[in-house]
Write an enzyme that holds these catalytic residues in place. Structure first.
Site, short mmCIF file in Angstrom:
data_model
loop_
_atom_site.label_atom_id
_atom_site.label_comp_id
_atom_site.label_asym_id
_atom_site.label_seq_id
_atom_site.Cartn_x
_atom_site.Cartn_y
_atom_site.Cartn_z
N SER A 1 0.85 -1.19 0.00
CA SER A 1 0.00 0.00 0.00
C SER A 1 0.89 1.24 0.00
CB SER A 1 -0.84 0.02 1.27
OG SER A 1 -1.49 1.26 1.42
N TYR B 1 0.35 -0.27 10.64
CA TYR B 1 -0.07 -0.67 9.28
C TYR B 1 1.05 -0.31 8.30
CZ TYR B 1 -2.99 -1.04 5.02
OH TYR B 1 -3.50 -1.37 3.79
N1 LIG Z 1 -8.80 -1.05 -0.19
C1 LIG Z 1 -7.80 -0.17 -0.27
O1 LIG Z 1 -8.03 1.04 -0.44
C2 LIG Z 1 -6.39 -0.62 -0.19
C3 LIG Z 1 -5.39 0.35 -0.36
C4 LIG Z 1 -4.06 -0.05 -0.27
C5 LIG Z 1 -3.74 -1.37 -0.03
N2 LIG Z 1 -4.74 -2.28 0.16
C6 LIG Z 1 -4.36 -3.67 0.44
O2 LIG Z 1 -5.09 -4.52 -0.41
C7 LIG Z 1 -5.30 -5.77 0.23
C8 LIG Z 1 -6.75 -6.18 0.07
O3 LIG Z 1 -7.55 -5.24 0.73
P1 LIG Z 1 -9.12 -5.15 0.47
O4 LIG Z 1 -9.41 -3.71 0.33
O5 LIG Z 1 -9.50 -6.10 -0.56
O6 LIG Z 1 -9.64 -5.61 1.91
P2 LIG Z 1 -10.80 -6.64 2.34
O7 LIG Z 1 -11.96 -6.52 1.44
O8 LIG Z 1 -10.98 -6.45 3.78
O9 LIG Z 1 -10.12 -8.05 2.07
C9 LIG Z 1 -9.09 -8.53 2.89
C10 LIG Z 1 -9.16 -10.02 2.95
O10 LIG Z 1 -8.13 -10.47 3.84
C11 LIG Z 1 -8.68 -11.50 4.64
N3 LIG Z 1 -7.98 -11.65 5.90
C12 LIG Z 1 -7.85 -10.75 6.90
N4 LIG Z 1 -7.20 -11.30 7.93
C13 LIG Z 1 -6.92 -12.59 7.58
C14 LIG Z 1 -6.29 -13.66 8.23
N5 LIG Z 1 -5.83 -13.58 9.49
N6 LIG Z 1 -6.17 -14.84 7.57
C15 LIG Z 1 -6.65 -14.97 6.32
N7 LIG Z 1 -7.28 -13.98 5.65
C16 LIG Z 1 -7.41 -12.81 6.29
C17 LIG Z 1 -10.11 -11.05 4.88
O11 LIG Z 1 -10.86 -12.14 5.36
P3 LIG Z 1 -12.21 -11.89 6.19
O12 LIG Z 1 -13.17 -11.26 5.23
O13 LIG Z 1 -12.60 -13.27 6.60
O14 LIG Z 1 -11.86 -11.01 7.32
C18 LIG Z 1 -10.48 -10.59 3.48
O15 LIG Z 1 -10.87 -11.69 2.70
C19 LIG Z 1 -4.82 -5.62 1.67
O16 LIG Z 1 -3.55 -6.21 1.79
C20 LIG Z 1 -4.72 -4.11 1.84
O17 LIG Z 1 -3.73 -3.75 2.76
C21 LIG Z 1 -6.05 -1.94 0.07
#
Ligand SMILES: NC(=O)c1ccc[n+]([C@@H]2O[C@H](COP(=O)([O-])OP(=O)(O)OC[C@H]3O[C@@H](n4cnc5c(N)ncnc54)[C@H](OP(=O)(O)O)[C@@H]3O)[C@@H](O)[C@H]2O)c1
Length: 331
Positions: free
Chosen positions: A166, A191
């Site tokens: 990120s 984070y």
């Molecule tokens: N969205 C943004 O704006 C953004 C920006 C920069 C970077 N990112 C990065 O992009 C990635 C995806 O984010 P997203 O926005 O798609 O978030 P999200 O919708 O919350 O998806 C994250 C996923 O990670 C899973 N997860 C969390 N803890 C876990 C664990 N202990 N073991 C296994 N799985 C786990 C969650 O499972 P559960 O649903 O079961 O909790 C969910 O399926 C992350 O690494 C985030 O840091 C996102």
């Protein structure tokens, strides 16, 4: 072996002019790419960017394994998609990582693409396993152990490993004197450290794996409203100018859609434009530029996240903490 994946020197951290950009979608970057016969593992592949990634990879013909800490929810979210299977994995629990990896290795299959999209953000101080800080443990150590344990199944000569970081890595480099935040926990700096670790992991993994034709990338996907924000109080999102008091998006243009947010990780995992490259940080479906220090837009990659010495040091620490290292002689 597919020699186009090989490459002995470091890839320059500069744009290549991919022709894609912030509005490109996962479908755009996969146009003309046939993934029939390829197997992908996508952590978090049932929510947010991971879910869109799974959908796009399956549409292009790949088989996708989605390890989930909530397998029932994963099955619900992925219902109707052919070519997807789910299994149980909690990245914050090293025993669960071992069990998932052992089960996968026993299947005798090989992995062509591994995308670490699972993550948690800015949670209240939480301890997992032997007292590890949850963001470092889940976002970095879980993926570190997963990749190292799955290493015997990672297809030489063409496999790619994608570490979803990120722009929040700008918030903090490695806090070497207190990696587990035992003193003065700050949810955003923690984070930031975990996301810096995601980049350093790709830097060192690429160095170790490239002789086998396996390449690693890290990336910022863009800003996308997903369940990732679950730990943020509504008031904090209002203060950050993301939403109004009624929960409406204030600047829709300032966010990507999930389809756009998934594009850079799908591009990293599959694009022929990246053949022979690795160890670099990507954004908007291109290699990013080095960051201008303290740039307000947090564009590009900070030097602390690309530093090869810090990358090697993090590898050593992670191997020590998790007890796993697929490269004991070099790592
Ligand atoms: N969205 C943004 O704006 C953004 C920006 C920069 C970077 N990112 C990065 O992009 C990635 C995806 O984010 P997203 O926005 O798609 O978030 P999200 O919708 O919350 O998806 C994250 C996923 O990670 C899973 N997860 C969390 N803890 C876990 C664990 N202990 N073991 C296994 N799985 C786990 C969650 O499972 P559960 O649903 O079961 O909790 C969910 O399926 C992350 O690494 C985030 O840091 C996102």
């Amino acid at each position: 072996m597919n020699n186009s994946a090989m490459g002995s020197s470091d890839t320059a951290q500069h744009k290549i002019g991919s022709g894609f950009g912030p509005t490109s979608t996962a479908e755009d970057v996969l146009r003309g790419v046939d993934l029939t016969g390829k197997l992908a593992v996508v952590t978090g592949g049932y929510s947010g960017l991971g879910l869109e990634t799974t959908r796009a990879l399956v549409r292009a013909g790949a088989r996708v394994v989605v390890p989930a800490r909530r397998p029932d929810t994963a099955r619900e979210n992925l219902a109707g998609l052919d070519g997807v299977e789910t299994d149980e994995l909690d990245l914050g629990d090293q025993e669960s990582v071992r069990a998932f990896a052992d089960g996968f290795l026993a299947s005798g299959r090989t992995i062509d693409l591994l995308i670490g999209s699972a993550g948690i953000m800015a949670c209240p101080e939480t301890r997992v396993g032997p007292g590890w800080e949850a963001q470092f443990a889940t976002n970095h150590l879980g993926h570190f152990a997963l990749v190292n344990r799955l290493w015997p199944a990672i297809e030489p000569g063409g496999a790619r490993i994608v570490s979803v970081s990120s722009r929040a890595h700008h918030f903090a480099g490695m806090r070497w004197d207190d990696v587990q935040w035992r003193h003065g926990y700050d949810k955003w700096a923690a984070y930031g450290q975990a996301k810096t670790a995601n980049v350093l992991f790709a830097v060192h993994l690429d160095k170790l794996a490239r002789d086998r034709g396996v390449r690693a990338f890290a990336l910022h996907p863009g800003g996308i409203l997903t369940p990732l924000q679950r730990h943020l109080p509504k008031q904090e999102m209002v203060e950050r100018g993301w939403i109004d008091e009624d929960g409406n998006l204030l600047d829709p243009e300032g966010f990507k859609s999930p389809e756009q947010g998934a594009a850079t990780q799908v591009w990293a995992a599959t694009s022929p434009q990246l053949a022979g490259m690795g160890g670099v940080y990507l954004e908007d479906c291109d290699i990013a530029e080095p960051a201008v220090e303290d740039a307000e837009d947090r564009a590009g990659v900070r030097a602390w996240a690309k530093d090869p010495e810090q990358a090697a040091r993090l590898w050593e620490l992670s191997a020590e903490l998790t007890g796993v290292n697929a490269f004991p002689a070099q790592g």
